[in-house]
Enzyme design. Structure first.
Site, PDB file in Angstrom:
ATOM      1  N   ARG A 246      12.859  -7.507  -3.679  1.00 38.13           N
ATOM      2  CA  ARG A 246      12.561  -7.127  -2.382  1.00 38.13           C
ATOM      3  C   ARG A 246      12.757  -7.890  -1.047  1.00 38.13           C
ATOM      4  NH1 ARG A 246       7.216  -3.570  -2.911  1.00 38.13           N
ATOM      5  NH2 ARG A 246       8.062  -1.937  -4.429  1.00 38.13           N
TER       6      ARG A 246
ATOM      7  N   LYS B 126      13.842   6.351  -5.199  1.00 38.04           N
ATOM      8  CA  LYS B 126      14.384   5.544  -6.212  1.00 38.04           C
ATOM      9  C   LYS B 126      14.163   6.001  -7.830  1.00 38.04           C
ATOM     10  CE  LYS B 126      12.821   1.468  -4.881  1.00 38.04           C
ATOM     11  NZ  LYS B 126      11.775   2.128  -4.012  1.00 38.04           N
TER      12      LYS B 126
ATOM     13  N   ARG C 250       3.888  -0.904   5.066  1.00 38.77           N
ATOM     14  CA  ARG C 250       4.826  -0.942   3.946  1.00 38.77           C
ATOM     15  C   ARG C 250       6.192  -0.841   4.683  1.00 38.77           C
ATOM     16  NH1 ARG C 250       2.640   1.764  -0.105  1.00 38.77           N
ATOM     17  NH2 ARG C 250       4.125   3.707  -0.093  1.00 38.77           N
TER      18      ARG C 250
ATOM     19  N   ARG D 171       2.661  12.842  -1.309  1.00 38.58           N
ATOM     20  CA  ARG D 171       2.654  12.566  -2.671  1.00 38.58           C
ATOM     21  C   ARG D 171       1.450  12.589  -3.215  1.00 38.58           C
ATOM     22  NH1 ARG D 171       6.243   7.435  -4.619  1.00 38.58           N
ATOM     23  NH2 ARG D 171       4.670   6.280  -3.473  1.00 38.58           N
TER      24      ARG D 171
ATOM     25  N   ARG E 180      -2.586   7.936  -4.023  1.00 40.24           N
ATOM     26  CA  ARG E 180      -2.749   6.583  -4.616  1.00 40.24           C
ATOM     27  C   ARG E 180      -3.209   5.915  -3.201  1.00 40.24           C
ATOM     28  NH1 ARG E 180       2.566   5.622  -7.313  1.00 40.24           N
ATOM     29  NH2 ARG E 180       3.056   4.210  -5.244  1.00 40.24           N
TER      30      ARG E 180
END
Ligand SMILES: [Zn+2]
Length: 218
Positions: free
Chosen positions: A93, A17, A172, A129, A161
């Site tokens: 969301r 996104k 998630r 990532r 992260r």
């Protein structure tokens, strides 16, 4: 679609996104409104909004609606968004957020793009990532900075992260499926949802999104 371009992009984190929103925002000259970026900069600045949000983000949980809706509505009331439109990235969301957004602003969303990527593809992307703590530039295990692990842009530390660690990712993705299905159904009934396959070549994905935007008549 005519100006103002009012678009929301849905998709699991890791669906791409952010990349696609940057491209679309540049091409159509509309503000890219990323709730993730808004949250992270608030956390970093230690604002009250940031402190409340960080408790949830570190666990891989979604930040509650009442914490986030105020910030989004405030952003969308600024002149650039009123005049040119907006590209929402990571919001809404949940169905409750979508309904709250609908009643809080006059400038309703004209098009919702559902960027669809299979869960196993997303899992692999997210766990590899790495992100610069200084400027937010994104790298990956297979695409590291020139001098590991210091950012090529700002020299900051490039790290994984907390919310990209496997446990947080799994939580998630499960939450995403549970909360977004009703949202997708709702936008679909309104006739403003377009699903775009997001796992292929980046340029092809972008051009399919552009086609979807041009196909809207309002
Ligand atoms: Zn950096």
């Amino acid at each position: 679609m005519n100006k103002p371009f009012r678009i929301a992009m849905l998709g699991k984190q890791g669906a791409g996104k952010g990349t696609q929103c940057s491209r679309i925002s540049e091409q159509f000259q509309i503000p890219h409104v990323s709730t993730g970026d808004m949250l992270r900069s608030a956390v970093k600045a230690g604002t009250e909004f940031g402190l409340r949000a960080s408790e949830f983000m570190e666990r891989g949980d979604l930040v509650p609606d009442e914490v986030i809706i105020g910030a989004v509505v405030e952003r969308l009331s600024q002149d650039d968004a009123v005049n040119s439109g907006y590209l929402l990235d990571g919001f809404p969301r949940t169905l409750a957020q979508a309904k709250a957004l609908d009643s809080a602003i006059d400038q309703a969303v004209k098009l919702v793009i559902n960027l669809e990527v299979a869960t196993d593809v997303v899992l692999e992307r997210l766990s590899s990532r790495r992100v610069c703590e200084g400027c937010g530039r994104t790298y990956s295990v297979s695409n590291p900075p020139t001098s590991p692990w210091h950012c090529d842009t700002c020299g900051g530390d490039v790290v994984q992260r907390a919310d990209d660690k496997p446990e947080a990712i799994s939580r998630r993705l499960a939450l995403y499926d549970e909360l977004t299905s009703p949202l997708i159904g709702w936008y679909s009934e309104k006739g403003i949802l377009v699903t775009v396959e997001g796992s292929g070549d980046l340029d092809i994905v972008t051009s399919n999104i552009v086609k979807a935007i041009h196909s809207v008549e309002a």
